[in-house]
Design an enzyme around this catalytic site. Structure first.
Site, PDB file in Angstrom:
ATOM      1  N   ARG A   6     -22.696   4.710  -8.878  1.00 16.20           N
ATOM      2  CA  ARG A   6     -23.631   3.944  -9.689  1.00 16.20           C
ATOM      3  C   ARG A   6     -23.438   2.460  -9.422  1.00 16.20           C
ATOM      4  O   ARG A   6     -22.303   1.981  -9.314  1.00 16.20           O
ATOM      5  CB  ARG A   6     -23.429   4.231 -11.180  1.00 16.20           C
ATOM      6  CG  ARG A   6     -23.886   5.607 -11.639  1.00 16.20           C
ATOM      7  CD  ARG A   6     -25.400   5.735 -11.581  1.00 16.20           C
ATOM      8  NE  ARG A   6     -25.861   7.042 -12.045  1.00 16.20           N
ATOM      9  CZ  ARG A   6     -26.085   8.078 -11.252  1.00 16.20           C
ATOM     10  NH1 ARG A   6     -25.863   7.969  -9.953  1.00 16.20           N
ATOM     11  NH2 ARG A   6     -26.535   9.215 -11.747  1.00 16.20           N
TER      12      ARG A   6
ATOM     13  N   ALA B 168     -20.840   4.999  -3.819  1.00 16.67           N
ATOM     14  CA  ALA B 168     -22.048   5.821  -3.719  1.00 16.67           C
ATOM     15  C   ALA B 168     -22.288   6.534  -5.044  1.00 16.67           C
ATOM     16  O   ALA B 168     -22.870   7.622  -5.073  1.00 16.67           O
ATOM     17  CB  ALA B 168     -21.911   6.828  -2.581  1.00 16.67           C
TER      18      ALA B 168
ATOM     19  N   ARG C  30     -16.714  16.232 -10.320  1.00 18.69           N
ATOM     20  CA  ARG C  30     -17.113  17.216  -9.319  1.00 18.69           C
ATOM     21  C   ARG C  30     -17.276  16.594  -7.940  1.00 18.69           C
ATOM     22  O   ARG C  30     -16.792  17.133  -6.942  1.00 18.69           O
ATOM     23  CB  ARG C  30     -18.414  17.895  -9.758  1.00 18.69           C
ATOM     24  CG  ARG C  30     -18.796  19.084  -8.909  1.00 18.69           C
ATOM     25  CD  ARG C  30     -19.927  19.871  -9.533  1.00 18.69           C
ATOM     26  NE  ARG C  30     -19.588  20.292 -10.882  1.00 18.69           N
ATOM     27  CZ  ARG C  30     -20.367  21.073 -11.635  1.00 18.69           C
ATOM     28  NH1 ARG C  30     -21.509  21.514 -11.167  1.00 18.69           N
ATOM     29  NH2 ARG C  30     -19.995  21.412 -12.851  1.00 18.69           N
ATOM     30  N   ILE C  31     -17.947  15.440  -7.852  1.00 22.88           N
ATOM     31  CA  ILE C  31     -18.152  14.816  -6.538  1.00 22.88           C
ATOM     32  C   ILE C  31     -16.846  14.247  -6.014  1.00 22.88           C
ATOM     33  O   ILE C  31     -16.530  14.390  -4.828  1.00 22.88           O
ATOM     34  CB  ILE C  31     -19.241  13.735  -6.625  1.00 22.88           C
ATOM     35  CG1 ILE C  31     -20.578  14.371  -6.995  1.00 22.88           C
ATOM     36  CG2 ILE C  31     -19.355  12.982  -5.296  1.00 22.88           C
ATOM     37  CD1 ILE C  31     -21.704  13.373  -7.224  1.00 22.88           C
TER      38      ILE C  31
ATOM     39  N   GLU D 124     -32.148  -2.311  -8.087  1.00 21.23           N
ATOM     40  CA  GLU D 124     -32.636  -1.535  -6.947  1.00 21.23           C
ATOM     41  C   GLU D 124     -34.156  -1.645  -6.854  1.00 21.23           C
ATOM     42  O   GLU D 124     -34.841  -1.339  -7.831  1.00 21.23           O
ATOM     43  CB  GLU D 124     -32.204  -0.081  -7.068  1.00 21.23           C
ATOM     44  CG  GLU D 124     -30.693   0.076  -7.010  1.00 21.23           C
ATOM     45  CD  GLU D 124     -30.226   1.524  -6.988  1.00 21.23           C
ATOM     46  OE1 GLU D 124     -31.072   2.434  -7.148  1.00 21.23           O
ATOM     47  OE2 GLU D 124     -29.017   1.737  -6.800  1.00 21.23           O
TER      48      GLU D 124
ATOM     49  N   ASP E  32      -7.957   8.340 -12.511  1.00 26.87           N
ATOM     50  CA  ASP E  32      -8.817   9.010 -13.485  1.00 26.87           C
ATOM     51  C   ASP E  32      -7.961   9.302 -14.704  1.00 26.87           C
ATOM     52  O   ASP E  32      -7.182  10.258 -14.705  1.00 26.87           O
ATOM     53  CB  ASP E  32      -9.407  10.305 -12.918  1.00 26.87           C
ATOM     54  CG  ASP E  32     -10.518  10.867 -13.804  1.00 26.87           C
ATOM     55  OD1 ASP E  32     -10.403  10.719 -15.042  1.00 26.87           O
ATOM     56  OD2 ASP E  32     -11.491  11.434 -13.277  1.00 26.87           O
TER      57      ASP E  32
ATOM     58  N   ASP F 281     -24.267   2.345  -1.509  1.00 25.39           N
ATOM     59  CA  ASP F 281     -25.507   3.108  -1.578  1.00 25.39           C
ATOM     60  C   ASP F 281     -26.253   2.812  -2.871  1.00 25.39           C
ATOM     61  O   ASP F 281     -27.395   3.229  -3.028  1.00 25.39           O
ATOM     62  CB  ASP F 281     -25.207   4.609  -1.481  1.00 25.39           C
ATOM     63  CG  ASP F 281     -26.467   5.453  -1.424  1.00 25.39           C
ATOM     64  OD1 ASP F 281     -27.333   5.156  -0.569  1.00 25.39           O
ATOM     65  OD2 ASP F 281     -26.610   6.396  -2.234  1.00 25.39           O
TER      66      ASP F 281
ATOM     67  N   HIS G 280     -29.833   3.978  -1.675  1.00 29.47           N
ATOM     68  CA  HIS G 280     -29.624   5.035  -2.685  1.00 29.47           C
ATOM     69  C   HIS G 280     -30.021   6.406  -2.127  1.00 29.47           C
ATOM     70  O   HIS G 280     -30.905   7.094  -2.640  1.00 29.47           O
ATOM     71  CB  HIS G 280     -30.407   4.737  -3.968  1.00 29.47           C
ATOM     72  CG  HIS G 280     -29.801   5.377  -5.176  1.00 29.47           C
ATOM     73  ND1 HIS G 280     -29.833   4.815  -6.420  1.00 29.47           N
ATOM     74  CD2 HIS G 280     -29.125   6.549  -5.336  1.00 29.47           C
ATOM     75  CE1 HIS G 280     -29.216   5.589  -7.301  1.00 29.47           C
ATOM     76  NE2 HIS G 280     -28.776   6.648  -6.660  1.00 29.47           N
ATOM     77  N   LEU G 281     -29.292   6.810  -1.098  1.00 27.92           N
ATOM     78  CA  LEU G 281     -29.602   8.042  -0.371  1.00 27.92           C
ATOM     79  C   LEU G 281     -28.741   9.225  -0.792  1.00 27.92           C
ATOM     80  O   LEU G 281     -28.788  10.272  -0.139  1.00 27.92           O
ATOM     81  CB  LEU G 281     -29.422   7.810   1.141  1.00 27.92           C
ATOM     82  CG  LEU G 281     -30.322   6.757   1.790  1.00 27.92           C
ATOM     83  CD1 LEU G 281     -29.994   6.646   3.275  1.00 27.92           C
ATOM     84  CD2 LEU G 281     -31.787   7.104   1.585  1.00 27.92           C
ATOM     85  N   GLY G 282     -27.970   9.091  -1.859  1.00 28.20           N
ATOM     86  CA  GLY G 282     -27.030  10.154  -2.223  1.00 28.20           C
ATOM     87  C   GLY G 282     -27.653  11.532  -2.328  1.00 28.20           C
ATOM     88  O   GLY G 282     -27.066  12.525  -1.910  1.00 28.20           O
ATOM     89  N   ALA G 283     -28.855  11.613  -2.890  1.00 27.90           N
ATOM     90  CA  ALA G 283     -29.522  12.909  -3.059  1.00 27.90           C
ATOM     91  C   ALA G 283     -30.611  13.141  -2.029  1.00 27.90           C
ATOM     92  O   ALA G 283     -31.359  14.115  -2.135  1.00 27.90           O
ATOM     93  CB  ALA G 283     -30.117  12.998  -4.463  1.00 27.90           C
TER      94      ALA G 283
END
Length: 530
Positions: free
Chosen positions: A232, A230, A151-152, A261, A171, A256, A279-282
């Site tokens: 894992r 960005a 999806r991303i 971490e 993929d 990210d 780790h700003l993805g969300a």
């Protein structure tokens, strides 16, 4: 009648409380205060958390009336999902809440790398004016490689198309027709590394994808490559990345996410050609609010006994106790099935045989699909969206039931046709009073191997001395073989060997064994508890 108790254990947006509505007794508690949390869980029917509250086996056991744990976010590292499943507690999260934010952050990293935005900003704030030092490059007409078209990855590809780039992707589980619809050309990982000017990564971290991009891949890259992760930490080998950047093998990187971490003391922090975010993805207002509202709606559905789209461990509705033990077995068979597939799926049949078919076994089809797509998808896979993922990939899925089961009381099978024309099947059953999970068939070869965390599956021409070869190799590598079974149809024909081992086997050892015994299949499979 008293209202159901909903515990909010961390700070959530006012919109989350509004989405719950007036039908619940809403209580606030500090989830990081362990004694207070355990006491508050005693009469709670639902608990809403973020990342700080640990809902482990102890906390779940304290919730005597607990029906649902709701994580306002994507990750579930702080929830013991197997313990919740055993206790009959539904776990829900918000798997789509951050997809736009994560996609936009990846693009922000790409653009910042192209135009040296962080460095130029720091230089300006230091009182400098060095325009020529920060001459960048355009994205226009560049080749951008997308690793993972979940999806991303799809959102990133759609947005990058507006920049006039050439999009290629790696993929192995996406059919070419689906990629073509997106305007993306599917390539191998090696070709993607060779051709790309920019690379952005959007795949889950699994044993197979850990260090997917390492020294060998960077050796193929253009010296102008800029790469972004960005998704894992650990998909890019951090040591190999440091070496590639330090030697000028590639031009830049944006991260990210990290193996550890925060990445305290990491040599990556010292490199001038890397840009880092914590780790700003969300981490957007919109993603945080979407997550809270999403899980609030799920809590309402769960406590009303309705179907919950974002349930990650149980399906909606009543499941017969006879069927329930087959759910985790079927999920694991799905993981084995996906790991053995060498091409994308064209069709999947989920077959259920035996007395179990007297009950509603539709959940076993969902469990099979969840196991399969959890192993190959970058998205959070649930019992509800797993069929949608199959549909999006053009995979025809059937549930077949048969009361007659000559060899086992109940037999669960996943059988599929792959896009390269090959067939694949895996079967399992539950044995004895303890319902021990066993694999009993792989591709027509009869085996009986207890389900384990680590498997090695080998297919080779049957001849003397093969067991001695891999036994010696594993022994010298200090890898313990816990169990082994060999199956064949005829002497001197093809033999299937299934080993359970106590630890992961290095890729270089597997490749050496493949050559030594001339194996047509040499596959390591790691089962992840869902």
């Amino acid at each position: 009648m008293p209202k159901p108790v909903v515990l909010i254990a961390e700070e959530l947006s006012p919109a989350t409380v509004d989405a719950l509505g007036p039908d619940f007794d809403i209580r606030q508690v500090d989830g990081t205060d362990r004694p207070t949390l355990l006491a508050a869980l005693a009469d709670a029917h639902a608990v809403l958390i973020r990342s700080a509250t640990q809902m482990d086996a102890e906390a779940i056991a304290a919730g005597k009336t607990l029906k649902v744990i709701a994580r306002a976010g994507v990750g579930l590292d702080n929830v013991d999902v197997p313990a919740a499943t055993s206790a009959g507690v539904m776990v829900v999260n918000a798997p789509t809440s951050n997809v736009i934010s994560a996609a936009e952050l990846a693009i922000a990293h790409l653009l910042s790398l192209a135009r040296y935005v962080p460095d130029a900003n720091a230089s300006m704030k230091a009182g400098e004016w060095k325009r020529s030092k920060y001459t960048g490059v355009e994205l226009y007409e560049k080749t951008v490689g997308v690793v993972g078209l979940g999806r991303i990855g799809v959102l990133v590809a759609q947005r990058l198309a507006a920049f006039g780039v050439e999009l290629i992707a790696y993929d192995p589980y996406v059919p070419p027709a689906r990629a073509q619809q997106l305007g993306v050309t599917l390539v191998t990982l090696d070709e993607l590394m060779q051709r790309s000017d920019f690379i952005t990564i959007h795949i889950p971290k699994t044993p197979e994808t850990t260090n997917l991009i390492s020294t060998a891949q960077f050796a193929l890259a253009k010296p102008t490559l800029r790469i972004v992760n960005a998704s894992r930490g650990g998909i890019i080998d951090e040591d190999a990345l440091r070496e590639a950047l330090a030697t000028g093998r590639i031009a830049g990187a944006g991260l990210d996410v990290f193996v550890n971490e925060p990445p305290v003391g990491s040599p990556l922090l010292e490199l001038p050609t890397i840009q880092l975010t914590p780790h700003l993805g969300a981490s957007t207002d919109e993603a945080q609010e979407k997550a809270g509202v999403s899980v609030a709606k799920s809590v309402r559905l769960a406590l009303d006994g309705e179907l919950v789209p974002d349930a990650v461990n149980v399906a909606g509705g009543v499941i017969d106790p006879t069927v329930r033990p087959g759910i985790p077995l079927m999920e694991k068979l799905g993981q084995v099935f996906a790991a053995l597939a060498d091409a994308s799926f064209a069709s999947i049949d989920v077959e259920v045989r035996g007395e179990i078919v007297e009950h509603d076994v539709n959940v076993l089809k969902l469990a099979a699909l969840k196991g399969i797509f959890s192993a190959i998808s970058s998205e959070q896979v649930s019992y509800v969206n797993a069929p949608l993922l199959a549909e999006q990939r053009g995979v025809a899925v059937r549930l077949l039931t048969e009361a007659d089961s000559p060899e086992y009381r109940n037999l669960l099978t996943i059988r599929g046709s792959l896009s390269d024309g090959t067939q694949l099947s895996v079967s399992g059953t539950l044995v004895g009073a303890k319902q021990v999970q066993k694999i009993v068939e792989i591709n027509g070869y009869d085996v009986e191997v207890p389900m384990a965390e680590h498997f090695i599956v080998m297919l080779y021409t049957d001849r003397p001395g093969i067991v001695a070869i891999y036994g010696k190799e594993f022994g010298e590598a200090n890898i313990n073989i816990a169990g082994m079974q060999i199956a064949r149809h005829t002497a001197g024909g093809q033999a299937l060997s299934v080993l359970t081992v106590d630890s992961r086997v290095p890729d270089e050892l597997l490749e050496r064994l493949r050559t030594a015994i001339d194996a047509s299949v040499m596959r390591e499979i790691t089962i992840v508890e869902q």
